[in-house]
Design a protein around this motif. Structure first.
Motif, PDB file in Angstrom:
ATOM      1  N   VAL A 171       0.899  -1.048   0.035  1.00 35.76           N
ATOM      2  CA  VAL A 171      -0.070  -0.184   0.068  1.00 35.76           C
ATOM      3  C   VAL A 171       0.904   1.277  -0.043  1.00 35.76           C
ATOM      4  O   VAL A 171       1.723   1.438   0.912  1.00 35.76           O
ATOM      5  N   GLY A 172       0.591   2.118  -1.117  1.00 36.45           N
ATOM      6  CA  GLY A 172       1.389   3.164  -1.163  1.00 36.45           C
ATOM      7  C   GLY A 172       0.522   4.704  -0.459  1.00 36.45           C
ATOM      8  O   GLY A 172      -0.628   4.443  -0.509  1.00 36.45           O
ATOM      9  N   GLY A 173       1.085   5.510  -0.110  1.00 33.12           N
ATOM     10  CA  GLY A 173       0.328   6.833   0.478  1.00 33.12           C
ATOM     11  C   GLY A 173       0.077   6.676   2.031  1.00 33.12           C
ATOM     12  O   GLY A 173      -0.322   7.643   2.628  1.00 33.12           O
ATOM     13  N   MET A 174       0.458   5.687   2.730  1.00 34.28           N
ATOM     14  CA  MET A 174       0.266   5.707   4.204  1.00 34.28           C
ATOM     15  C   MET A 174       1.283   6.496   4.834  1.00 34.28           C
ATOM     16  O   MET A 174       2.374   5.912   4.580  1.00 34.28           O
ATOM     17  N   SER A 175       1.087   7.426   5.642  1.00 34.10           N
ATOM     18  CA  SER A 175       1.967   8.034   6.215  1.00 34.10           C
ATOM     19  C   SER A 175       1.980   8.404   7.719  1.00 34.10           C
ATOM     20  O   SER A 175       2.617   8.793   8.460  1.00 34.10           O
ATOM     21  N   CYS A 176       0.769   7.684   8.269  1.00 34.58           N
ATOM     22  CA  CYS A 176       0.534   8.045   9.754  1.00 34.58           C
ATOM     23  C   CYS A 176      -0.311   7.042  10.206  1.00 34.58           C
ATOM     24  O   CYS A 176      -1.009   6.276   9.412  1.00 34.58           O
ATOM     25  N   ASN A 177      -0.486   6.707  11.505  1.00 27.89           N
ATOM     26  CA  ASN A 177      -1.449   5.763  12.192  1.00 27.89           C
ATOM     27  C   ASN A 177      -3.035   6.003  11.816  1.00 27.89           C
ATOM     28  O   ASN A 177      -3.767   5.083  11.391  1.00 27.89           O
ATOM     29  N   HIS A 178      -3.366   7.316  11.500  1.00 34.23           N
ATOM     30  CA  HIS A 178      -4.710   7.293  10.945  1.00 34.23           C
ATOM     31  C   HIS A 178      -4.988   6.906   9.425  1.00 34.23           C
ATOM     32  O   HIS A 178      -5.918   6.132   9.329  1.00 34.23           O
ATOM     33  N   CYS A 179      -3.916   6.740   8.719  1.00 33.09           N
ATOM     34  CA  CYS A 179      -3.900   6.199   7.452  1.00 33.09           C
ATOM     35  C   CYS A 179      -4.280   4.636   7.764  1.00 33.09           C
ATOM     36  O   CYS A 179      -4.983   4.165   6.986  1.00 33.09           O
ATOM     37  N   SER A 180      -3.407   4.010   8.547  1.00 30.62           N
ATOM     38  CA  SER A 180      -3.523   2.563   8.526  1.00 30.62           C
ATOM     39  C   SER A 180      -4.849   2.387   9.362  1.00 30.62           C
ATOM     40  O   SER A 180      -5.492   1.413   8.773  1.00 30.62           O
ATOM     41  N   GLN A 181      -5.338   3.194  10.320  1.00 34.36           N
ATOM     42  CA  GLN A 181      -6.615   2.591  10.618  1.00 34.36           C
ATOM     43  C   GLN A 181      -7.795   2.959   9.656  1.00 34.36           C
ATOM     44  O   GLN A 181      -8.652   2.300   9.868  1.00 34.36           O
ATOM     45  N   THR A 182      -7.694   3.844   8.741  1.00 38.49           N
ATOM     46  CA  THR A 182      -8.585   4.061   7.871  1.00 38.49           C
ATOM     47  C   THR A 182      -8.597   2.831   7.197  1.00 38.49           C
ATOM     48  O   THR A 182      -9.731   2.323   6.643  1.00 38.49           O
ATOM     49  N   ILE A 183      -7.632   2.239   6.492  1.00 35.41           N
ATOM     50  CA  ILE A 183      -7.564   1.166   5.714  1.00 35.41           C
ATOM     51  C   ILE A 183      -8.113   0.066   6.430  1.00 35.41           C
ATOM     52  O   ILE A 183      -8.863  -0.740   5.718  1.00 35.41           O
ATOM     53  N   LEU A 184      -7.628  -0.207   7.756  1.00 37.60           N
ATOM     54  CA  LEU A 184      -8.151  -1.338   8.566  1.00 37.60           C
ATOM     55  C   LEU A 184      -9.585  -1.392   8.698  1.00 37.60           C
ATOM     56  O   LEU A 184     -10.427  -2.377   8.231  1.00 37.60           O
ATOM     57  N   CYS A 185     -10.317   0.004   8.899  1.00 40.02           N
ATOM     58  CA  CYS A 185     -11.871  -0.252   9.165  1.00 40.02           C
ATOM     59  C   CYS A 185     -12.488  -0.323   7.866  1.00 40.02           C
ATOM     60  O   CYS A 185     -13.386  -1.180   7.726  1.00 40.02           O
ATOM     61  N   ALA A 186     -11.763   0.116   6.929  1.00 37.84           N
ATOM     62  CA  ALA A 186     -12.503  -0.034   5.491  1.00 37.84           C
ATOM     63  C   ALA A 186     -12.537  -1.447   5.033  1.00 37.84           C
ATOM     64  O   ALA A 186     -13.564  -2.032   4.588  1.00 37.84           O
ATOM     65  N   LEU A 187     -11.469  -2.185   5.345  1.00 43.34           N
ATOM     66  CA  LEU A 187     -11.427  -3.461   4.812  1.00 43.34           C
ATOM     67  C   LEU A 187     -11.945  -4.500   5.644  1.00 43.34           C
ATOM     68  O   LEU A 187     -12.703  -5.466   5.110  1.00 43.34           O
ATOM     69  N   LYS A 188     -11.926  -4.133   6.823  1.00 46.43           N
ATOM     70  CA  LYS A 188     -13.036  -5.195   8.039  1.00 46.43           C
ATOM     71  C   LYS A 188     -14.417  -5.064   7.488  1.00 46.43           C
ATOM     72  O   LYS A 188     -15.242  -6.053   8.100  1.00 46.43           O
ATOM     73  N   ILE A 203     -10.516  -6.121  -3.330  1.00 43.49           N
ATOM     74  CA  ILE A 203     -10.020  -5.775  -1.919  1.00 43.49           C
ATOM     75  C   ILE A 203      -9.021  -4.341  -2.454  1.00 43.49           C
ATOM     76  O   ILE A 203      -9.056  -3.383  -1.921  1.00 43.49           O
ATOM     77  N   SER A 204      -8.193  -4.625  -3.580  1.00 42.26           N
ATOM     78  CA  SER A 204      -7.356  -3.445  -4.050  1.00 42.26           C
ATOM     79  C   SER A 204      -7.983  -2.531  -4.528  1.00 42.26           C
ATOM     80  O   SER A 204      -7.809  -1.161  -4.149  1.00 42.26           O
ATOM     81  N   ALA A 205      -9.207  -2.244  -5.319  1.00 43.97           N
ATOM     82  CA  ALA A 205     -10.232  -1.497  -5.590  1.00 43.97           C
ATOM     83  C   ALA A 205     -10.760  -0.632  -4.352  1.00 43.97           C
ATOM     84  O   ALA A 205     -10.766   0.553  -4.490  1.00 43.97           O
ATOM     85  N   LYS A 206     -11.097  -1.296  -3.313  1.00 46.08           N
ATOM     86  CA  LYS A 206     -11.630  -0.655  -2.232  1.00 46.08           C
ATOM     87  C   LYS A 206     -10.226   0.200  -1.569  1.00 46.08           C
ATOM     88  O   LYS A 206     -10.593   1.396  -1.049  1.00 46.08           O
ATOM     89  N   ILE A 207      -9.174  -0.290  -1.482  1.00 46.64           N
ATOM     90  CA  ILE A 207      -7.893   0.560  -1.004  1.00 46.64           C
ATOM     91  C   ILE A 207      -7.689   1.790  -1.881  1.00 46.64           C
ATOM     92  O   ILE A 207      -7.544   2.858  -1.414  1.00 46.64           O
ATOM     93  N   VAL A 208      -7.841   1.725  -3.036  1.00 43.19           N
ATOM     94  CA  VAL A 208      -7.763   2.754  -4.251  1.00 43.19           C
ATOM     95  C   VAL A 208      -8.857   3.660  -4.001  1.00 43.19           C
ATOM     96  O   VAL A 208      -8.633   5.029  -3.895  1.00 43.19           O
ATOM     97  N   GLY A 258      -8.233   6.276  -1.110  1.00 43.01           N
ATOM     98  CA  GLY A 258      -7.295   7.222  -1.617  1.00 43.01           C
ATOM     99  C   GLY A 258      -5.959   6.556  -1.194  1.00 43.01           C
ATOM    100  O   GLY A 258      -5.013   7.658  -1.047  1.00 43.01           O
ATOM    101  N   PHE A 259      -5.715   5.372  -1.584  1.00 42.23           N
ATOM    102  CA  PHE A 259      -4.242   4.898  -1.393  1.00 42.23           C
ATOM    103  C   PHE A 259      -3.931   4.124  -2.569  1.00 42.23           C
ATOM    104  O   PHE A 259      -4.984   3.954  -3.525  1.00 42.23           O
ATOM    105  N   GLU A 260      -2.652   4.004  -2.577  1.00 43.10           N
ATOM    106  CA  GLU A 260      -2.168   2.900  -4.053  1.00 43.10           C
ATOM    107  C   GLU A 260      -2.223   1.563  -3.420  1.00 43.10           C
ATOM    108  O   GLU A 260      -1.771   1.207  -2.243  1.00 43.10           O
TER     109      GLU A 260
END
Length: 69
Positions: free
Chosen positions: A8-25, A56-61, A64-66
């Motif tokens: 995953v590209g574009g993650m720069s902080c814990n908020h980014c990782s939590q956003t991805i975590l919640c969206a995928l879960k 799953i990849s489409a959801k990440i994109v 707002g991430f790569e």
């Protein structure tokens, strides 16, 4: 059940990782999500009869991430 690592590209902080975590879960068929900000990757366990790596990849994109499988 299948496990997949997605870079995953574009993650720069814990908020980014939590956003991805919640969206995928919240996606159907996903049983486990592990996000590593340091490695820039997500490891997902999912039921491949309900979803796939492309979805799953489409959801990440979409949020707002790569994503590179």
């Amino acid at each position: 059940m299948r496990s997949q690592t997605i870079q995953v590209g574009g993650m720069s902080c814990n908020h980014c990782s939590q956003t991805i975590l919640c969206a995928l879960k919240a996606m159907p068929g996903i049983s486990k999500v592990s996000v590593s900000l340091e490695k820039g990757e997500v490891v997902i366990d999912f039921d491949d009869t309900q979803t796939n790596t492309q979805t799953i990849s489409a959801k990440i994109v979409k949020i707002g991430f790569e994503a590179v499988v």
